[in-house]
Design an enzyme around this catalytic site. Sequence first.
Site, PDB file in Angstrom:
ATOM      1  N   TYR A 235      71.460  26.071  13.222  1.00 48.09           N
ATOM      2  CA  TYR A 235      70.956  24.777  12.743  1.00 48.09           C
ATOM      3  C   TYR A 235      69.474  24.683  13.107  1.00 48.09           C
ATOM      4  O   TYR A 235      69.019  23.790  13.807  1.00 48.09           O
ATOM      5  CB  TYR A 235      71.763  23.602  13.307  1.00 48.09           C
ATOM      6  CG  TYR A 235      71.811  22.456  12.320  1.00 48.09           C
ATOM      7  CD1 TYR A 235      72.584  22.559  11.158  1.00 48.09           C
ATOM      8  CD2 TYR A 235      71.076  21.295  12.521  1.00 48.09           C
ATOM      9  CE1 TYR A 235      72.612  21.530  10.237  1.00 48.09           C
ATOM     10  CE2 TYR A 235      71.105  20.263  11.591  1.00 48.09           C
ATOM     11  CZ  TYR A 235      71.879  20.395  10.452  1.00 48.09           C
ATOM     12  OH  TYR A 235      71.914  19.373   9.529  1.00 48.09           O
TER      13      TYR A 235
ATOM     14  N   HIS B 133      62.876  26.396  17.030  1.00 50.03           N
ATOM     15  CA  HIS B 133      63.400  27.777  16.990  1.00 50.03           C
ATOM     16  C   HIS B 133      62.414  28.702  16.272  1.00 50.03           C
ATOM     17  O   HIS B 133      62.171  29.827  16.702  1.00 50.03           O
ATOM     18  CB  HIS B 133      64.719  27.832  16.209  1.00 50.03           C
ATOM     19  CG  HIS B 133      65.827  26.995  16.754  1.00 50.03           C
ATOM     20  ND1 HIS B 133      66.261  25.844  16.145  1.00 50.03           N
ATOM     21  CD2 HIS B 133      66.614  27.152  17.846  1.00 50.03           C
ATOM     22  CE1 HIS B 133      67.270  25.326  16.828  1.00 50.03           C
ATOM     23  NE2 HIS B 133      67.500  26.094  17.875  1.00 50.03           N
TER      24      HIS B 133
ATOM     25  N   GLN C  96      67.123  26.082  31.825  1.00 50.98           N
ATOM     26  CA  GLN C  96      67.667  27.335  31.286  1.00 50.98           C
ATOM     27  C   GLN C  96      66.686  28.486  31.505  1.00 50.98           C
ATOM     28  O   GLN C  96      67.079  29.599  31.855  1.00 50.98           O
ATOM     29  CB  GLN C  96      67.959  27.144  29.806  1.00 50.98           C
ATOM     30  CG  GLN C  96      68.366  28.376  29.066  1.00 50.98           C
ATOM     31  CD  GLN C  96      68.877  28.056  27.672  1.00 50.98           C
ATOM     32  OE1 GLN C  96      70.023  27.673  27.501  1.00 50.98           O
ATOM     33  NE2 GLN C  96      68.034  28.201  26.669  1.00 50.98           N
TER      34      GLN C  96
ATOM     35  N   GLN D 221      79.674  27.640  26.944  1.00 51.67           N
ATOM     36  CA  GLN D 221      78.678  26.751  27.540  1.00 51.67           C
ATOM     37  C   GLN D 221      78.928  25.278  27.210  1.00 51.67           C
ATOM     38  O   GLN D 221      78.150  24.422  27.598  1.00 51.67           O
ATOM     39  CB  GLN D 221      77.259  27.180  27.171  1.00 51.67           C
ATOM     40  CG  GLN D 221      76.875  26.973  25.726  1.00 51.67           C
ATOM     41  CD  GLN D 221      75.555  27.670  25.403  1.00 51.67           C
ATOM     42  OE1 GLN D 221      75.467  28.893  25.386  1.00 51.67           O
ATOM     43  NE2 GLN D 221      74.525  26.887  25.163  1.00 51.67           N
TER      44      GLN D 221
HETATM   45  P1  AMP Z   1      69.556  26.345  20.877  1.00 51.44           P
HETATM   46  O1  AMP Z   1      69.830  26.743  19.468  1.00 51.44           O
HETATM   47  O2  AMP Z   1      69.544  24.863  21.107  1.00 51.44           O
HETATM   48  O3  AMP Z   1      70.393  27.102  21.885  1.00 51.44           O
HETATM   49  O4  AMP Z   1      68.055  26.790  21.162  1.00 51.44           O
HETATM   50  C1  AMP Z   1      67.657  28.141  21.011  1.00 51.44           C
HETATM   51  C2  AMP Z   1      66.295  28.327  21.620  1.00 51.44           C
HETATM   52  O5  AMP Z   1      65.354  27.465  20.974  1.00 51.44           O
HETATM   53  C3  AMP Z   1      66.255  27.946  23.118  1.00 51.44           C
HETATM   54  O6  AMP Z   1      65.459  28.888  23.820  1.00 51.44           O
HETATM   55  C4  AMP Z   1      65.642  26.582  23.102  1.00 51.44           C
HETATM   56  O7  AMP Z   1      64.962  26.255  24.306  1.00 51.44           O
HETATM   57  C5  AMP Z   1      64.652  26.715  21.949  1.00 51.44           C
HETATM   58  N1  AMP Z   1      64.291  25.393  21.447  1.00 51.44           N
HETATM   59  C6  AMP Z   1      65.138  24.392  21.110  1.00 51.44           C
HETATM   60  N2  AMP Z   1      64.446  23.282  20.756  1.00 51.44           N
HETATM   61  C7  AMP Z   1      63.129  23.592  20.882  1.00 51.44           C
HETATM   62  C8  AMP Z   1      61.917  22.876  20.675  1.00 51.44           C
HETATM   63  N3  AMP Z   1      61.898  21.608  20.261  1.00 51.44           N
HETATM   64  N4  AMP Z   1      60.749  23.517  20.912  1.00 51.44           N
HETATM   65  C9  AMP Z   1      60.737  24.813  21.343  1.00 51.44           C
HETATM   66  N5  AMP Z   1      61.845  25.541  21.544  1.00 51.44           N
HETATM   67  C10 AMP Z   1      63.036  24.942  21.327  1.00 51.44           C
END
Ligand code: AMP
Length: 287
Positions: A30, A35, A151, A59
């Site tokens: 998503y 990302h 994290q 998780q």
């Molecule tokens: P997730 O899909 O939520 O597990 O996020 C995947 C990666 O994207 C993780 O390393 C998150 O920290 C990073 N991420 C999520 N939201 C943001 C954002 N707003 N800005 C930068 N990186 C993000």
Amino acid sequence: MNVVKTIEAVRTMRWQNPSATWGLVPTMGYLHEGHISLVRQARAENDFVAATIYVNPTQFAPTEDLSSYPRDLTRDLALLEEAGADLVFTPNDALMYPHGFQSYVTVDEVTAVLEGASRPTHFRGVTTIVAKLFNIVQPTRAYFGQKDFQQTVVIRRMIADLNINLQMIVCPTVREADGLALSSRNTYLTPPQREAATVLSRALKHGLTLLNAGERSGDVLHQEMTAIITAESLAQLDYLSVAHPHTLAELAQVEDMALLSMAVFVGKTRLIDNMPWPSLTAVYGEA
Ligand code: AMP
């Protein structure tokens, strides 16, 4: 761009040219501009870029949003292709957690506080899946967002403690124009909740302003930021923290650096955000 569902297919592509550098961007899909910013940075710094899309069940606690977590693989793949990913790994649960699975990676102290205190089983799931993805892809560099600051602390610790041979890169949080940190979970918010959700970044920015003006008391920073959250009727504070960005220990007195972070419920949606002081680079150094 190759989209693959098996570990063998990942390894075949990864080792076609053993001297090539690979950047890995693990995600739960998503995808949004946060990302994609990681994919772009990986693209700029490596010969090849692998992204993974996997909503990792270990998780999520049983009460959390695993079954309703938003998914849109077609759109995700289009965005990854446009951003220049070479390989996308989309495993399923049977591949990641086959019958008989019983090995987990745990990191102790830095997982006990903040998100770990509110979500006790969360980080064991994160470290286990990230260690597996590291072993499967064996990247030169792995890219994580500052948005999930704890994290990054936990994974950094795991990489050091287990002698994992890669460089970890932390990329800045991407925000909406009004300050809300991009998150796949923002999609759960109703229009009034979406407006209320700016309260996290407003409170954090106020904290930074106080620090920049010379305030050093953890208590004062706490009270001032909490007052902003409390004033928003649609928001309910889960935790708010003024901690050292490396140890995550709460600070009575801020010295050279601090991590302001919080989790806030807006309706049923739990949002997290953080701002490091004096800056992400000061806290983590140049990548
Ligand atoms: P997730 O899909 O939520 O597990 O996020 C995947 C990666 O994207 C993780 O390393 C998150 O920290 C990073 N991420 C999520 N939201 C943001 C954002 N707003 N800005 C930068 N990186 C993000």
